[in-house]
Design a protein around this motif. Structure first.
Motif, PDB file in Angstrom:
ATOM      1  N   ARG A 365       0.833  -1.214   0.000  1.00  0.00           N
ATOM      2  CA  ARG A 365       0.000   0.000   0.000  1.00  0.00           C
ATOM      3  C   ARG A 365       0.868   1.265   0.000  1.00  0.00           C
ATOM      4  NH1 ARG A 365      -5.667   0.165   1.760  1.00  0.00           N
ATOM      5  NH2 ARG A 365      -6.540  -1.910   1.369  1.00  0.00           N
ATOM      6  N   ALA A 369       0.924   3.973  -3.066  1.00  0.00           N
ATOM      7  CA  ALA A 369       0.611   5.381  -2.828  1.00  0.00           C
ATOM      8  C   ALA A 369       1.713   6.278  -3.394  1.00  0.00           C
ATOM      9  CB  ALA A 369       0.447   5.637  -1.334  1.00  0.00           C
ATOM     10  N   GLU A 370       2.964   5.881  -3.208  1.00  0.00           N
ATOM     11  CA  GLU A 370       4.082   6.656  -3.743  1.00  0.00           C
ATOM     12  C   GLU A 370       4.011   6.738  -5.263  1.00  0.00           C
ATOM     13  OE1 GLU A 370       8.984   6.500  -3.832  1.00  0.00           O
ATOM     14  OE2 GLU A 370       7.878   5.356  -2.326  1.00  0.00           O
ATOM     15  N   LEU A 372       1.388   6.416  -7.126  1.00  0.00           N
ATOM     16  CA  LEU A 372       0.187   7.154  -7.517  1.00  0.00           C
ATOM     17  C   LEU A 372       0.231   8.627  -7.116  1.00  0.00           C
ATOM     18  CD1 LEU A 372      -2.408   4.406  -6.509  1.00  0.00           C
ATOM     19  CD2 LEU A 372      -1.796   5.071  -8.844  1.00  0.00           C
ATOM     20  N   GLY A 373       1.328   9.023  -6.465  1.00  0.00           N
ATOM     21  CA  GLY A 373       1.469  10.417  -6.069  1.00  0.00           C
ATOM     22  C   GLY A 373       0.609  10.815  -4.889  1.00  0.00           C
ATOM     23  N   LYS A 374       0.284   9.856  -4.032  1.00  0.00           N
ATOM     24  CA  LYS A 374      -0.538  10.129  -2.860  1.00  0.00           C
ATOM     25  C   LYS A 374       0.290   9.997  -1.591  1.00  0.00           C
ATOM     26  CE  LYS A 374      -4.736   8.288  -5.049  1.00  0.00           C
ATOM     27  NZ  LYS A 374      -5.833   7.277  -4.944  1.00  0.00           N
ATOM     28  N   GLU A 375      -0.143  10.663  -0.541  1.00  0.00           N
ATOM     29  CA  GLU A 375       0.516  10.539   0.756  1.00  0.00           C
ATOM     30  C   GLU A 375      -0.223   9.496   1.591  1.00  0.00           C
ATOM     31  OE1 GLU A 375       1.198  14.042   2.983  1.00  0.00           O
ATOM     32  OE2 GLU A 375       2.176  15.113   1.338  1.00  0.00           O
ATOM     33  N   LEU A 376       0.547   8.601   2.179  1.00  0.00           N
ATOM     34  CA  LEU A 376      -0.052   7.584   3.043  1.00  0.00           C
ATOM     35  C   LEU A 376       0.853   7.378   4.241  1.00  0.00           C
ATOM     36  CD1 LEU A 376      -2.194   5.421   3.650  1.00  0.00           C
ATOM     37  CD2 LEU A 376      -0.839   3.810   2.277  1.00  0.00           C
ATOM     38  N   GLN A 446      -8.221   6.194   2.931  1.00  0.00           N
ATOM     39  CA  GLN A 446      -7.585   5.898   1.641  1.00  0.00           C
ATOM     40  C   GLN A 446      -8.593   5.746   0.515  1.00  0.00           C
ATOM     41  OE1 GLN A 446      -4.587   2.637   2.153  1.00  0.00           O
ATOM     42  NE2 GLN A 446      -5.009   2.939   4.319  1.00  0.00           N
ATOM     43  N   SER A 447      -9.875   5.666   0.842  1.00  0.00           N
ATOM     44  CA  SER A 447     -10.890   5.423  -0.183  1.00  0.00           C
ATOM     45  C   SER A 447     -11.373   6.723  -0.811  1.00  0.00           C
ATOM     46  CB  SER A 447     -12.058   4.667   0.421  1.00  0.00           C
ATOM     47  OG  SER A 447     -12.634   5.386   1.483  1.00  0.00           O
TER      48      SER A 447
END
Length: 447
Positions: A365, A369-370, A372-376, A446-447
């Motif tokens: 996950r 996220a990395e 997809l350019g998202k922060e998690l 995350q959704s």
């Protein structure tokens, strides 16, 4: 988004990491060296092959930390938990599986996923570019292990794991053995009779302990100085710690009544747990061993009920490699010196199938996220997964770091609850209630 996630190792952690990332829309390539490059412990080329026990331990998500980890992985749509549920065997409150059918299911699911490709061959270096997860597990190849050692500037840490033998069920003498789970645990009759039990008298137990001490054993090679992980000690090493050690450990007679002689309590009991769905194979619980093959057959046939036992697999010992993660990994599971690389699974210093798969789930996950350019962020330390990742990424003492199972000692306390044994039930329920709420919130974000 065109970047591909590369995962080295198709065990529990690698398979789970691939499943999680692919379900988030990321293209994944699993690099698995088997069957081209074999290991001592593996028998097949299947993904997620179980080489030691076939048990995922307690499934109680209210009173047990590993059961809570099961719950969290199910909530996150985990492949490993889905496979375990699909191929579950009676185990008296534990989650045990038919190991061959389990691995075949995971392999089929991975191969059928449109976002996942499996490439067979050994990866023996740490790439400088791309996004990678290394989930090579305890049997990391020597070449890759050397590359990791050179990159981290430290010698590889290691300990030894032992494997228990597996017996053909039809070779067990049922005039001596009987079926019962300890304390009759389980809601169904099948669960309450999930284990084969072989009773021993005091004289039989004493003779067995003597035989364990005298048996020929596999010794470490020169230069192998690593110790054992306490959760997987060879049976003969436990016996060396005291003649009564086994009788208060894997051979304890409590909670069991001999169906053939209910008036006489056994002095010790050897339990066997079903190893496949057909019920044709049983593994000897807690009987990991480093005895040589000939000695194993001779000594284990001293167990009443196993006089004519036939073995589908004898036990053995293998080296288990892991990183000093508190000094090497950041809180995103990335190698500090090469942040394009994450590590996951048992090689990070968690111990157990479930813990390894959980670290794969997180790594998959986080890597997705990395890409997809998202922060998690990782889950809070009040969750089972969060407690593990916080432990290996800085919570543990680096100088004494050793592999760790999930346990409530890793969780921050809940204020206002009593300590000690009397308050344990309420305390554990508070831990698990809090964890489920926090983990659900982490997933929903995350959704």
């Amino acid at each position: 988004m065109t970047q591909t996630l590369h995962i080295v190792g198709g065990g529990m952690a690698g398979s789970e990491a691939a499943w999680q990332a692919a379900n988030l829309g990321v293209s994944v390539v699993i690099h698995e060296m088997r069957p081209k490059v074999e290991t001592f412990a593996h028998q097949t080329g299947n993904l997620a092959e179980m080489v030691c026990s076939n048990s995922f331990r307690s499934d109680d998500s209210e009173q047990n930390a590993v059961g809570l980890l099961h719950w969290e992985m199910r909530a996150a749509n985990g492949l490993i938990m889905a496979a375990a549920e699909q191929h579950r065997l009676p185990a008296g409150g534990a989650l045990a599986v038919d190991r061959d059918a389990f691995a075949e299911f995971v392999t089929a699911q991975i191969n059928a996923h449109p976002k996942i490709t499996v490439e067979y061959g050994e990866v023996n270096s740490l790439p400088d570019d791309g996004i990678w997860i290394f989930a090579t597990g305890p049997l990391t190849s020597p070449a890759l292990g050397e590359a990791i050692a050179q990159e981290t500037g430290t010698d590889r840490l290691a300990f030894f794991d032992a494997i228990a033998p597996i017996v053909y069920a039809d070779s067990v003498n049922m005039d001596v053995a009987w079926m019962q789970s300890r304390y009759d645990k389980g809601e169904t009759e099948e669960e309450q009779k999930a284990y084969l039990n072989c009773p021993m008298t005091k004289d039989q137990y004493e003779a067995f302990i003597d035989a364990l001490g005298d048996a020929d054993k596999t010794e470490f090679h020169e230069g192998e100085t690593a110790g054992y992980f306490d959760g997987c000690l060879p049976i003969e090493v436990m016996a060396e710690r005291g003649r009564e050690t086994l009788r208060f450990g894997p051979m304890k007679p409590v909670g069991l009544t001999n169906a053939h002689d209910p008036e006489n309590k056994p002095y010790a009991v050897v339990q066997l747990r079903r190893d496949n769905k057909l019920g044709t194979l049983y593994n000897i619980v807690g009987f990991q061993t480093k005895m040589k093959y000939g000695a194993q057959a001779e000594v284990f046939k001293m167990i009443p009920g196993l006089e004519d036992a036939k073995f589908a697999r004898l036990g053995g010992i293998h080296r288990n490699t892991f990183l000093n993660s508190p000094t090497l990994l950041d809180d995103q599971m990335r190698l500090k010196s090469k942040p394009n690389i994450r590590f996951a699974g048992q090689v990070t210093g968690v111990e157990g199938y479930v813990e390894s798969a959980a670290m794969g789930l997180l790594a998959g996950r986080l890597a997705a996220a990395e890409i997809l350019g998202k922060e998690l962020t990782t889950p809070a330390g009040t969750t089972a997964m969060g407690a593990l990742i916080h432990h290996i990424s800085g919570g543990a003492e680096a100088k004494t770091f050793q592999p760790m199972n999930v346990n409530f000692g890793l969780f921050p306390p809940v204020e206002g609850l009593k300590g000690g044994r009397r308050g344990r039930k309420d305390r554990y329920k508070a831990y698990t209630d809090r964890a489920k709420t926090v983990f659900t919130e982490w997933l929903e974000a995350q959704s």
